[in-house]
Design a protein around this motif. Structure first.
Motif, mmCIF file in Angstrom:
data_model
loop_
_atom_site.group_PDB
_atom_site.id
_atom_site.type_symbol
_atom_site.label_atom_id
_atom_site.label_comp_id
_atom_site.label_asym_id
_atom_site.label_seq_id
_atom_site.Cartn_x
_atom_site.Cartn_y
_atom_site.Cartn_z
ATOM 1 N N VAL A 187 -4.090 -0.032 -22.252
ATOM 2 C CA VAL A 187 -5.124 0.959 -22.580
ATOM 3 C C VAL A 187 -5.748 0.618 -23.933
ATOM 4 O O VAL A 187 -5.048 0.132 -24.839
ATOM 5 C CB VAL A 187 -4.544 2.391 -22.610
ATOM 6 N N PHE A 199 0.681 -1.154 -17.931
ATOM 7 C CA PHE A 199 -0.662 -0.620 -18.125
ATOM 8 C C PHE A 199 -1.163 -1.031 -19.505
ATOM 9 O O PHE A 199 -0.378 -1.056 -20.464
ATOM 10 C CB PHE A 199 -0.661 0.908 -18.034
ATOM 11 N N LYS A 254 5.682 -1.435 -13.672
ATOM 12 C CA LYS A 254 4.253 -1.719 -13.854
ATOM 13 C C LYS A 254 3.929 -1.829 -15.335
ATOM 14 O O LYS A 254 4.626 -1.273 -16.181
ATOM 15 C CB LYS A 254 3.413 -0.580 -13.267
ATOM 16 N N GLU A 259 1.604 -0.183 -22.131
ATOM 17 C CA GLU A 259 2.633 0.750 -21.663
ATOM 18 C C GLU A 259 3.269 0.142 -20.427
ATOM 19 O O GLU A 259 2.602 -0.044 -19.409
ATOM 20 C CB GLU A 259 2.015 2.112 -21.315
#
Lengths: 515, 112
Positions: free
Chosen positions: B94, B92, B90, B5
């Motif tokens: 997961v 991310f 940013k 993400e």
């Protein structure tokens, strides 16, 4: 000898006839058969009398006229032209006794048609301004109040026209009256067509109905100006009551002071198309309403100004361009005839002032606010238009540019100053219409080419309009507030008037995140 | 198998899409979002009054990849989206437990 209004038409008509006759001669063909065209002139008598018989049951009257005229011999044409250019002009313009006689006047009737048509086109252009106001106000406010703004604009133009028919028109133009107030009843002329649908009516350039509809389109404008300033927190029913009384009584009473031949007219005050009568009146009514209402929630927090952004600059721009378009009718129609010289001058002064207003506000906001703010540029256009409205027919093109430049500069400082003293006007109506309306009215005294216009009289006039509008609206809005309420609840305001007042979102299928 | 993400500048979308396509990543979703990080919004002027834009318009891309290409994909996104200025965003990563292709019922990496 004063300038004869028929000279131009008589001359050009004469040329037309002559050319048509020449071409027919070349073709050796008879003119189109279309009824029993026939001229008779009684050139022996000192009072020349012209009769022009033809069928006029169908369209294309002008065309038919020319066809018929082509049959006439040159000599009788010269006699006819002389008759109209001569001392019978006055009699022709005012002494009409029947519609048939009027319609058979070969030069008077076509001129009347053109003049009257221009007033009607102008009325339609002023009508378009209501769409301009609707989109401008919508664009400069949040999307959660869009339906409410559209609704108010629809209501104002509708109630404005109906009340103008019921009382406004006659109250604004009462004929002989005390000069201050004369509230009268509905329109109508008792079936006297000759008096009201010929050159016998008014200045002899339009019919009674044209007069009414042109002025009716103006009337609703004053209330529309208020609509923008009170947007996003005014209670719908309260505003409807306020706007109805404003447009039915207050505006026509104030208008009668000048345009109805009242005390300001007697004093020599000049307001060509309504910088004071329409715009300063609307602007200062708006100021009173905003003071009664208070600012929108969240606009001022701990003494800090928190701007509330308009949600659609494209809509705002469409609105202002439509207003500019409509202003050609607002000012151009205020000539009250299709006078080629004056109408074209008014188009030029109107557009130059609008453009100069835009440039002034663009550069003022770039220098003063360090930002080329599109909403300020749009307000600058309107400032120029409002500014030129009082003197559009009586200033030079350079005067128009100067009026526009000053209006466009004033408007930026006025908007920022009014905002900082916690008077919350979402669209800048007080600055654009109120302040620049005053400026435009006073500017007539400075820039007018007519020596009769004086700065002092202009100041007295515009202050009278501002003061009357402010006081009357303050009382009216306070009465509405004390009775049915003038403002929605805090919860309704936060939710947005579209849902709380109308139960209807403006953009039902659009995704949005409220910041 | 992971889901990446990435919160990025709206202007970066085209370059990021191309960079991921170049390394053979087949699927990509994009969302319009608003938010702030350490930059804390910015100041603007409207009709002469200053205000803070707290939530800055960003895009969020979501892409599921196998563990083998995870680092390659992250590198591609960063390379394509980086301007060096505050507000680049940013990334991310997961973990993803399972993936199923609706049409065929395939699972795991072959569903990607």
């Amino acid at each position: 000898m004063p300038i004869n209004p028929f000279t131009y038409i008589a001359t050009s008509c004469f040329k037309e006839c002559y050319n048509i006759q020449a071409s027919y001669s070349q073709l050796l063909a008879p003119p189109l058969h279309s009824g029993s065209g026939q001229w008779t002139t009684e050139s022996e008598t000192s009072h020349l009398h012209i009769q022009f018989y033809l069928e006029r049951s169908s369209t294309g009257l002008m065309h038919r006229n020319l066809m018929h005229i082509s049959r006439i011999r040159l000599a009788s044409l010269i006699a006819a032209a002389m008759a109209i250019l001569g001392d019978s002009t006055q009699a022709v313009a005012e002494g009409i006794t029947s519609m048939e006689e009027f319609q058979s006047m070969p030069l008077v009737y076509p001129k009347f048609m053109i003049d009257n048509l221009w007033i009607l086109i102008s009325a339609a252009l002023v009508f378009v301004m209501h769409l301009g106001f609707a989109t401008l106000e919508t664009g400069l406010t949040r999307q959660k109040n869009t339906v409410n703004i559209l609704f108010k604009n629809i209501f104002i133009v509708s109630v404005g026209i109906v009340t103008y028919a019921l009382t406004g028109f006659n109250t604004m133009y009462p004929g002989d009256f005390n000069g201050f107030i004369s509230i009268l009843g509905p329109i109508g002329f008792g079936g006297d067509e000759v008096a009201n649908l010929t050159t016998n009516y008014g200045p002899g350039t339009y019919t009674y109905w044209s007069d009414f509809i042109f002025q009716a389109m103006f009337a609703a404008t004053a209330a529309t100006i208020v609509s923008g300033a009170v947007a996003e927190r005014v209670k719908l029913t309260g505003f409807m009551v306020y706007a109805t009384i404003l447009v039915a009584f207050l505006y026509p009473i104030a208008g009668s002071w000048k345009w109805g031949g009242g005390w300001l007219d007697t004093m020599g005050f000049y307001d060509f198309a309504g910088s004071s009568i329409v715009h300063a009146f609307g602007g200062f009514s708006a100021l009173a309403c905003v003071l009664v209402l208070g600012p929108r929630r969240g606009k001022y927090v701990n003494g800090q100004v928190r701007p509330i952004l308009g949600h659609s600059m494209p809509l705002a721009t469409i609105g202002v361009f439509l207003l500019w378009l409509g202003w050609f009718g607002f000012n151009g129609g205020s000539v009250l005839s299709a006078d080629p010289g004056l109408v074209s001058l008014v188009f030029v002064t109107t557009s130059l002032a609008a453009a100069a207003g835009a440039l002034a506000s663009i550069f003022t906001s770039m220098a003063y606010l360090k930002k080329p703010d599109v909403s300020m540029a749009l307000n600058g256009i309107l400032a120029g238009l409002v500014g030129i409205t009082a003197g559009a027919d009586s200033v030079t093109w350079i005067g128009a540019i100067l009026i526009g430049l000053i209006a466009g500069t004033i408007v930026v400082f006025a908007i920022v100053t009014i905002d900082r003293i916690e008077i919350d006007d979402p669209v800048g109506a007080i600055s654009v219409h109120g302040i620049c309306g005053m400026w435009g009215t006073i500017a007539v005294g400075i820039f007018s080419t007519n020596a009769d216009h004086s700065v002092i009289t202009q100041i007295i006039g515009t202050l009278s309009y501002a003061a009357f509008a402010f006081v009357a609206s303050l009382i009216l809005a306070s009465l509405v507030k004390a009775t049915i309420g003038f403002r929605v609840s805090a919860e309704e305001e936060d939710e947005g008037l579209d849902m709380s007042e109308h139960g209807q979102p403006a953009y039902a299928d659009f995704q949005h995140i409220n910041n | 198998m992971v889901k990446i993400e990435a919160f990025l500048r709206p202007a970066a979308l085209e370059q990021v899409q191309k960079a991921l396509a170049d390394i053979g990543i087949a699927g990509l979703s994009v969302l319009e979002v608003r938010g702030y990080g350490r930059q804390r919004g910015h100041r603007e002027v409207y009709r002469g009054a200053e205000y803070t834009v707290d939530f800055v318009p960003k895009i969020k891309i979501e892409v599921a990849v196998s563990d083998e290409v995870k680092q390659q994909a992250i590198d591609a996104i960063i390379k394509a989206a980086k301007t060096g200025q505050v507000g680049d965003g940013k990334v991310f990563v997961v973990p993803v437990n399972e993936a199923v292709r609706v049409r065929t019922g395939e699972t795991g990496d072959s569903a990607l």
